[in-house]
Design a protein around this motif. Sequence first.
Motif: not given
Length: 227
Positions: A152-161, A199-206
């Motif tokens: 979530x931290x890594x994708x924070x900007x994407x989620x904001x978008x 989030x699906x682009x993270x290392x795992x799917x959880x």
Amino acid sequence: MLRYVFVLVLAVGVLGDYQVTEEQRQQVRAAIGEVCKKANAEDKASEVQAAVHTFADCLKGLFNIDQIKTEIEEAKPNGALDEVFKKYCAKSSQLKACINTAITGVTPCVPSDLRAHLPTASNATDQIIDFVCYKDGDRIALFIAEDGPKCFQEKAEDIKTCAEKIKEGITSVDEAKALSTENKCKKLDELSSCVVSKLETCENSTPANMAESLFKFVKKASPCNTK
């Protein structure tokens, strides 16, 4: 509507005994006063501030954030995260009581046209707690174990978008209120799809699976549920 509730309730970090400056405390007190003034309840500001203090004390009596962080870090290598969250999820009924009492406490400064939605807000927070603490916190334990917070931290900007995208074409609060239920539900679906895909682009799917499940849970408990 949640804006008015949580601007007041989540001010606990400033009005409570946390590491903030007196200037910040004064700013939040002024903000509460302004919100109460707009709701024609300026004389209720002190009561609302007291309710926020009570909420802060209630939370501090249930949870020590530093202690929880330490317990999580100690439990990770041993695969014992489920035990940590089982202990804290056992306090979920007390947490619900804290939140519901706080919502009642800030009600005098919530605009009259929004007060009818407060029971829905209260019910929603109860259901989110139930979601997180499903099976004694198995979901959150798995989320932490699978580096969900890091994702979530890594994708924070994407989620904001994603969040900014669903606001396109809406220039005011009144316009948002005027949206039909159908359009509001469409925007919820758009937000869900966008966030999950990021989030699906993270290392795992959880993390993505967790987010998708939460959105479905929220939708099921809303007017958007058509099943």
